[in-house]
Design an enzyme around this catalytic site. Structure first.
Site, PDB file in Angstrom:
ATOM      1  N   ASP A 149      26.684  14.280  79.280  1.00 36.07           N
ATOM      2  CA  ASP A 149      26.836  13.212  80.273  1.00 36.07           C
ATOM      3  C   ASP A 149      28.333  12.964  80.468  1.00 36.07           C
ATOM      4  O   ASP A 149      28.806  11.842  80.453  1.00 36.07           O
ATOM      5  CB  ASP A 149      26.114  11.946  79.790  1.00 36.07           C
ATOM      6  CG  ASP A 149      25.977  10.904  80.884  1.00 36.07           C
ATOM      7  OD1 ASP A 149      26.058  11.275  82.076  1.00 36.07           O
ATOM      8  OD2 ASP A 149      25.773   9.725  80.546  1.00 36.07           O
TER       9      ASP A 149
ATOM     10  N   HIS B 170      31.454  14.746  85.915  1.00 32.15           N
ATOM     11  CA  HIS B 170      30.406  15.060  86.891  1.00 32.15           C
ATOM     12  C   HIS B 170      30.919  15.887  88.072  1.00 32.15           C
ATOM     13  O   HIS B 170      30.247  15.966  89.099  1.00 32.15           O
ATOM     14  CB  HIS B 170      29.748  13.771  87.391  1.00 32.15           C
ATOM     15  CG  HIS B 170      28.803  13.157  86.398  1.00 32.15           C
ATOM     16  ND1 HIS B 170      29.105  13.046  85.063  1.00 32.15           N
ATOM     17  CD2 HIS B 170      27.562  12.642  86.529  1.00 32.15           C
ATOM     18  CE1 HIS B 170      28.088  12.471  84.430  1.00 32.15           C
ATOM     19  NE2 HIS B 170      27.138  12.221  85.304  1.00 32.15           N
TER      20      HIS B 170
ATOM     21  N   ASP C 265      34.954  12.717  74.041  1.00 34.66           N
ATOM     22  CA  ASP C 265      35.359  12.117  75.313  1.00 34.66           C
ATOM     23  C   ASP C 265      36.886  12.001  75.263  1.00 34.66           C
ATOM     24  O   ASP C 265      37.436  11.614  74.235  1.00 34.66           O
ATOM     25  CB  ASP C 265      34.719  10.715  75.447  1.00 34.66           C
ATOM     26  CG  ASP C 265      34.775  10.172  76.869  1.00 34.66           C
ATOM     27  OD1 ASP C 265      35.841  10.261  77.504  1.00 34.66           O
ATOM     28  OD2 ASP C 265      33.750   9.651  77.338  1.00 34.66           O
TER      29      ASP C 265
ATOM     30  N   GLY D 211      38.589   8.224  81.393  1.00 32.61           N
ATOM     31  CA  GLY D 211      37.778   8.027  82.593  1.00 32.61           C
ATOM     32  C   GLY D 211      37.607   9.303  83.396  1.00 32.61           C
ATOM     33  O   GLY D 211      38.524  10.110  83.510  1.00 32.61           O
TER      34      GLY D 211
END
Ligand code: MG
Length: 213
Positions: free
Chosen positions: A143, A146, A73, A77
């Site tokens: 995940d 998106h 990640d 954000g």
């Protein structure tokens, strides 16, 4: 193998600690079961760590089976976490850095569950990590970003890295726009059409796929 925790007990602890995230308990339980099934076959990778709810389930399965989880990640954000967007969380906002910094929350979650020697945070964009990743994976849990571009890129880059006995799990799969964003669903269709994956399990918006050809 160490004792296998119940998914409900993990959920209770996550909730007691107030760990932020968007993984319903029924989907988390299936993710955990799949991870316990796959972890003996090798290394697992999560795309999109956020504050660590899913990494705890995957990490507890890794610990039970003597395996490891890498979780990538950029911790700045996604689009929906930015100021003015639907999932903006002022608690994550770092005014000095100028982005929502989820890394400190992720590390805190791993520390609470004593998983820092089992789950390895990789602070990078997933497409950059893919350039340097050559190990076949027993499980990928996607995940991350998106947007359609990001989701399509992630399946294109990480699908081929799933080993012959591996599975590719996707979150936030919604067939209809009124249920949610379409990007992960579009990316899942690409994974099936271009890489020969087929759905082997589904719970809510969580879908697991295996390569059939
Ligand atoms: Mg999600």
């Amino acid at each position: 193998m160490t004792d296998t925790l119940a998914a409900a007990d993990i959920e209770t602890r996550l909730n007691a600690l107030g760990v932020k995230g968007f993984l319903p308990a029924n989907e988390a339980a299936v993710l955990y079961r799949l991870a316990l099934q796959q972890a003996p076959a090798g290394t697992m990778l999560e795309i999109g760590s956020y504050c660590g709810r899913s990494a705890v389930y995957l990490g507890e399965a890794a610990r039970t089976c003597g395996a490891f989880l890498f979780s990538v990640d950029h911790h700045q954000g996604s689009e929906e976490h930015q100021p003015g967007q639907d999932y903006f969380d002022p608690q994550l906002w770092d005014a000095e850095l100028g982005y929502p910094d989820s890394l400190r929350y992720f590390r805190r979650t791993l520390a609470h569950f004593d998983l820092l020697s089992r789950v390895f945070p990789l602070v990078a964009r997933s497409e950059h990590l893919a350039l340097a990743w050559h190990q076949p994976l027993a499980l990928v849990f996607m995940d991350g970003g998106h947007s359609a571009d990001q989701a399509l890129q992630d399946v294109a880059l990480w699908g081929p890295k799933v080993g012959p006995a591996g599975i590719f799990i996707m979150h936030d799969i919604f067939e209809h726009p009124e249920q949610g964003g379409q990007a992960p669903y579009i990316a899942m269709q690409a994974l099936m059409a271009k890489q020969g994956f087929c759905v082997c399990e589904r719970e809510g918006s969580l879908v697991a796929l295996r390569r059939m050809s």
